[in-house]
Write an enzyme that holds these catalytic residues in place. Structure first.
Site, PDB file in Angstrom:
ATOM      1  N   TYR A  91       0.871  -1.183   0.000  1.00 40.79           N
ATOM      2  CA  TYR A  91       0.000   0.000   0.000  1.00 40.79           C
ATOM      3  C   TYR A  91       0.901   1.224   0.000  1.00 40.79           C
ATOM      4  O   TYR A  91       2.043   1.153  -0.437  1.00 40.79           O
ATOM      5  CB  TYR A  91      -0.942  -0.118   1.212  1.00 40.79           C
ATOM      6  CG  TYR A  91      -2.078   0.858   1.195  1.00 40.79           C
ATOM      7  CD1 TYR A  91      -2.876   1.012   0.068  1.00 40.79           C
ATOM      8  CD2 TYR A  91      -2.355   1.629   2.317  1.00 40.79           C
ATOM      9  CE1 TYR A  91      -3.912   1.925   0.059  1.00 40.79           C
ATOM     10  CE2 TYR A  91      -3.395   2.542   2.312  1.00 40.79           C
ATOM     11  CZ  TYR A  91      -4.165   2.688   1.186  1.00 40.79           C
ATOM     12  OH  TYR A  91      -5.182   3.603   1.179  1.00 40.79           O
ATOM     13  N   LYS A 122     -20.636 -20.488 -10.723  1.00 39.10           N
ATOM     14  CA  LYS A 122     -19.808 -20.394 -11.930  1.00 39.10           C
ATOM     15  C   LYS A 122     -18.408 -19.920 -11.549  1.00 39.10           C
ATOM     16  O   LYS A 122     -17.407 -20.425 -12.065  1.00 39.10           O
ATOM     17  CB  LYS A 122     -20.427 -19.425 -12.940  1.00 39.10           C
ATOM     18  CG  LYS A 122     -21.755 -19.879 -13.506  1.00 39.10           C
ATOM     19  CD  LYS A 122     -21.586 -20.820 -14.691  1.00 39.10           C
ATOM     20  CE  LYS A 122     -22.941 -21.332 -15.160  1.00 39.10           C
ATOM     21  NZ  LYS A 122     -22.870 -22.266 -16.287  1.00 39.10           N
TER      22      LYS A 122
HETATM   23  C1  LIG Z   1     -25.566 -24.579 -17.408  1.00 34.44           C
HETATM   24  C2  LIG Z   1     -26.110 -23.262 -17.579  1.00 34.44           C
HETATM   25  O1  LIG Z   1     -25.370 -22.318 -17.743  1.00 34.44           O
HETATM   26  C3  LIG Z   1     -27.529 -23.075 -17.560  1.00 34.44           C
HETATM   27  O2  LIG Z   1     -28.273 -24.044 -17.454  1.00 34.44           O
HETATM   28  O3  LIG Z   1     -27.960 -21.912 -17.679  1.00 34.44           O
HETATM   29 MG   LIG Z   2     -26.390 -20.444 -17.678  1.00 28.98          MG
END
Ligand SMILES: CC(=O)C(=O)O
Ligand SMILES: [Mg+2]
Ligand SMILES: NC(=O)C1=CN([C@@H]2O[C@H](COP(=O)(O)OP(=O)(O)OC[C@H]3O[C@@H](n4cnc5c(N)ncnc54)[C@H](OP(=O)(O)O)[C@@H]3O)[C@@H](O)[C@H]2O)C=CC1
Length: 766
Positions: free
Chosen positions: A52, A107
């Site tokens: 920093y 995700k």
């Molecule tokens: C797998 C995925 O991205 C969905 O089913 O929307």
């Molecule tokens: Mg999806």
């Protein structure tokens, strides 16, 4: 019980989870699935000055002069934003930005788990295209790439197109291109297996949204004739001339056809892609398809038709779904982590068609290769082999990263969008293979192998809440039949109080009332009669001690393994088990713990459970047993005997047993690398050995640590998970003639489940 040895009749390969389990997992510990960790220490005042003010000014000024340096001095190059407004969350519809967060965190977690890409979810609370685009377009400096997710059509097409034009980093709508790439890979292989030609193959896609339009575009780019591709939506077939519910993207794929309904379109069709909603495909429609129909029912979380229904209607079909609990998972998880890995590593400015096709081909080709044992599940009955039930690699296949990402990186370089080309692609592929920890894959392979070869596992403390939960999870995971030892009314009352329905396929045995307890008492008496035990002593033990009862079940072949430990101290539980189950002759019984850490990979530690001050012979036996366990986990053992000192430095009273154990193994010609005594840092860091101890026989960092005694082993394994980000699994009992495991008293449901799975796996190796 006569039917005791019959495994459940339904397909136990699948790993079903209940809604309750999923909620509990998300709520456990720190809620959600993500956290942020520091990559540099921030401990001292000097650290603070470097990271920093004032130090941080230096990289700022350099990046100001040369923006490319952001990749050298910040996290940008390995950082992807997963962005959604929640308008098409899986196949659940418009749930809004906030409710999309679990999927977006998921995700991001998959990015990290499968490709070591750091990622953060950004849930943007607007359905207005301009507002959405404007909230993203200025975020480019923070990220190496943008992964758009679960944004409904047709807005997603406009949003992606505009962001691609505005940003100089890859912008990739996963539901469009990730799905199309993986579906294309599966289709290449299904077409090959059914002897078709893509030029004459007839495809019907149900859904005309983000995923469907992208799939239609990619298969046409791969050679499928436009007139052979029919799309359907909620209004039926998208035929040329239709006006209701249309948009420009649907119009681009409208077909000149007489068919008006999905059923009519499917008459004689070769392939069905479902990217719509649960249950949209009926058995009658499947029956009307061409011979050897190819069915990809990809809606999540529930497919357009289940594999069982599809196979019942057409036993000759190839069926895939988007779920991980059926064979043939056609899901974009096989794409986006590896595609971004390759794109980030060459600092690609975009993800173009060449890169997408390269990814699809790499995926398709990988499925045709022999599946390594650790993926197929060592010793599993059902090997994964290219064929109708295996047209696409498994998401846990550790080869994905070293096949798909280099293919994408190469395509980026060849198509001129790579800003930092990689010279040696082979080396890049090797480095990628080592980037992920092998044990994580090995543990999943163990779970897979147990699903293929399910076992009967005794949960001795059957009246405990967490034990009941673990037993149900064991059953739902497809690992086999859990056997709860306890009073049926108590167990049912605990389950009812928790609001958990008791699924079929769980056995309950009351030790006192069991038909078998006389048989177990006689078994025990035959073993212990010369050790001061009368038959009535044995009967009392069997009736009253659930560990003894459970261990007798295993020892007499009525069950395959036992798990206990949550209500009694470790030594008491061990004593109960030891009454009925002997060590393998000539083997040492000991506890093995597995430390899984990003920094040091996988390290086994022993003995962490049994011998307080092991003598030389015991230490040598522990080392042998640990080396064998390492090999079963896919590691080539490098065994270090630990002490406070390294080869006599500093001087002190080094337990003679350590040096004697090394001598014993040397004299007996052990078939693995070992050496000692040495301190832990020297064992784990070959750099520290190079100049001072060049004679040390270990060729790399030790991956098996033999502890001088239980006190040191406990201190290490209890402090590591609290001081570091590493995970410790175990201790796992090793060296018994039947599979038995004792968990620590504080073990939670997940630990019990993992240990039961490992116990079932060990039972298969006996
Ligand atoms: C797998 C995925 O991205 C969905 O089913 O929307
Ligand atoms: Mg999806
Ligand atoms: N396996 C995988 O990897 C992936 C699977 N998917 C799945 O695909 C599905 C669609 O996702 P996505 O494209 O992002 O969503 P979109 O909202 O963009 O598109 C949904 C499409 O499905 C159509 N549809 C809805 N219900 C029906 C029905 N009963 N019959 C025919 N068509 C119907 C809609 O029709 P209309 O246009 O008339 O409204 C629309 O065209 C979801 O279930 C999702 O989980 C998505 C991405 C990846």
């Amino acid at each position: 019980m006569d039917d005791m040895k019959h495994p459940p009749t339904e397909d136990t390969r699948t790993a079903r989870v209940t809604g309750e389990e999923a909620l509990a997992m998300h709520a456990e510990g720190r809620p959600g699935k993500l956290e942020i960790r520091l990559t540099k220490p921030l401990i001292t005042a000097r650290d603070l000055s470097l990271a920093y003010s004032p130090g941080v000014a230096e990289p700022c000024l350099h990046i100001h002069r040369d923006p490319k340096l952001a990749y050298d001095y910040t996290a940008k190059g390995n950082f992807v934003a997963v962005i959604s407004n929640g308008t098409a969350v899986l196949g659940l519809g418009n749930l809004g930005a906030l409710a999309s967060k679990p999927v977006m965190e998921g995700k991001a977690a998959l990015f990290k788990r499968f490709a070591d890409v750091d990622s953060i979810d950004l849930c943007v609370d607007t359905e207005d295209v301009d507002a959405f685009v404007n909230s993203i377009r200025y975020l480019g400096p923070s990220f190496g790439g943008i992964n758009l997710e679960d944004i409904k059509a047709p807005e997603c097409f406009v949003i992606e197109q505009r962001l691609r034009e505005l940003m100089d980093i890859p912008v990739f709508h996963d539901d469009q291109h990730g799905t199309a790439i993986v579906a294309a890979a599966g289709l290449i292989n299904a077409i090959h297996l059914t002897g078709r030609d893509i030029k004459t193959t007839r495809l019907v896609i149900n859904g005309a949204g983000a995923a469907s339009i992208a799939c239609a575009e990619l298969v046409k780019a791969m050679g499928m004739r436009p007139e052979n591709v029919i799309l359907c939506d909620t209004k039926g077939v998208i035929w040329r001339g239709r006006t209701e519910g249309m948009n420009q993207w649907k119009s681009a794929h409208a077909t000149a056809t007489e068919a008006r309904t999905l059923a009519q379109a499917l008459d004689g069709a070769d392939v069905f892609f479902g990217l719509s909603v649960k249950g949209a495909l009926t058995p009658d429609m499947v029956r009307a398809m061409a011979p050897k129909p190819i069915i990809f029912a990809m809606a999540n979380p529930d497919p357009e038709i289940t594999p069982d229904e599809a196979r019942a209607a057409r036993p000759d079909c190839i069926i895939a779904t988007g779920r991980s609990d059926y064979p043939n998972q056609v899901n974009n998880v096989l794409g986006f982590p590896f595609i971004f890995r390759g794109a980030l590593d060459v600092r690609a400015s975009t993800i173009n068609e060449t890169m997408k096709i390269a990814a699809a081909e790499a995926l398709a080709m990988l499925a045709r290769e022999d599946v390594p044992e650790e993926v197929a599940g060592a010793g599993a009955g059902k090997a994964l082999r290219f064929g109708p039930e295996y047209i696409i690699p498994n998401a846990f296949d550790p080869r994905l990263i070293s096949r798909v990402s280099p293919a994408v990186a190469k395509a980026a370089m060849e198509s001129g969008v790579a800003r930092a080309p990689i010279i040696d692609l082979q080396r890049y592929a090797r480095d990628l293979a080592n980037r992920l920890d092998a044990t994580v894959g090995a543990l999943e392979a163990i779970a897979e192998s147990v699903r293929d070869n399910p076992k009967r596992v005794v949960f001795a403390e059957g009246e405990e809440e967490k034990v009941i939960r673990a037993a149900i999870a064991f059953r739902n995971a497809g690992y086999g039949t859990p056997i709860l030892v306890g009073r049926e009314d108590r167990i049912n009352a605990v389950a009812a109080a928790l609001g958990i329905p008791m699924p079929d396929g769980i056995e309950i045995h009351n030790a006192r009332l069991s038909d078998s307890n006389r048989r177990y008492a006689e078994y025990l008496y035959a073993k212990r009669q010369r050790e001061g035990f009368l038959l009535r002593d044995c009967q009392r033990l069997v009736n009253q001690d659930r560990n003894v009862f459970g261990a007798c079940m295993v020892a007499t072949g009525d069950a395959d393994a036992i798990v206990t430990g949550t209500t009694r101290s470790y030594s008491v539980a061990m004593e109960g088990i030891g009454m009925a189950i002997d060590p393998v002759p000539g083997r040492v019984v000991f506890g093995l713990s597995i430390i899984v850490s990003r920094r040091a990979g996988t390290v086994l530690v022993a003995d962490t459970a049994v011998h307080e001050r092991p003598d030389a012979e015991t230490l040598a036996g522990i080392a042998r047993g640990s080396a064998a366990a390492a090999r079963r986990l896919g590691l080539e053992p490098r065994v270090a005997f630990l002490s406070f000192s390294t080869f006599g430095d500093p001087r002190g009273t080094i337990p003679g047993s350590i040096r004697d154990a090394v001598k014993l193994l040397t004299e007996r010609g052990a078939d693995f690398e070992f050496d000692g005594e040495m301190s832990a840092d020297v064992a784990l860091d070959p750099g520290l050995r190079a100049s001072l101890y060049p004679f040390c026989r270990l060729s790399g960092p030790a991956n098996v640590l033999i502890m001088p005694g239980l006190h040191a082993a406990h201190i290490l394994t209890r402090s590591v998970p609290r001081l570091t980000s590493a995970t410790v699994i175990g201790p796992l009992l090793t060296g018994l003639s039947h599979s038995a495991q004792v968990v620590p008293m504080q073990a939670g449901v997940n630990q019990l489940l993992d240990v039961a799975c490992l116990a079932a796996h060990a039972a298969a190796q006996k």
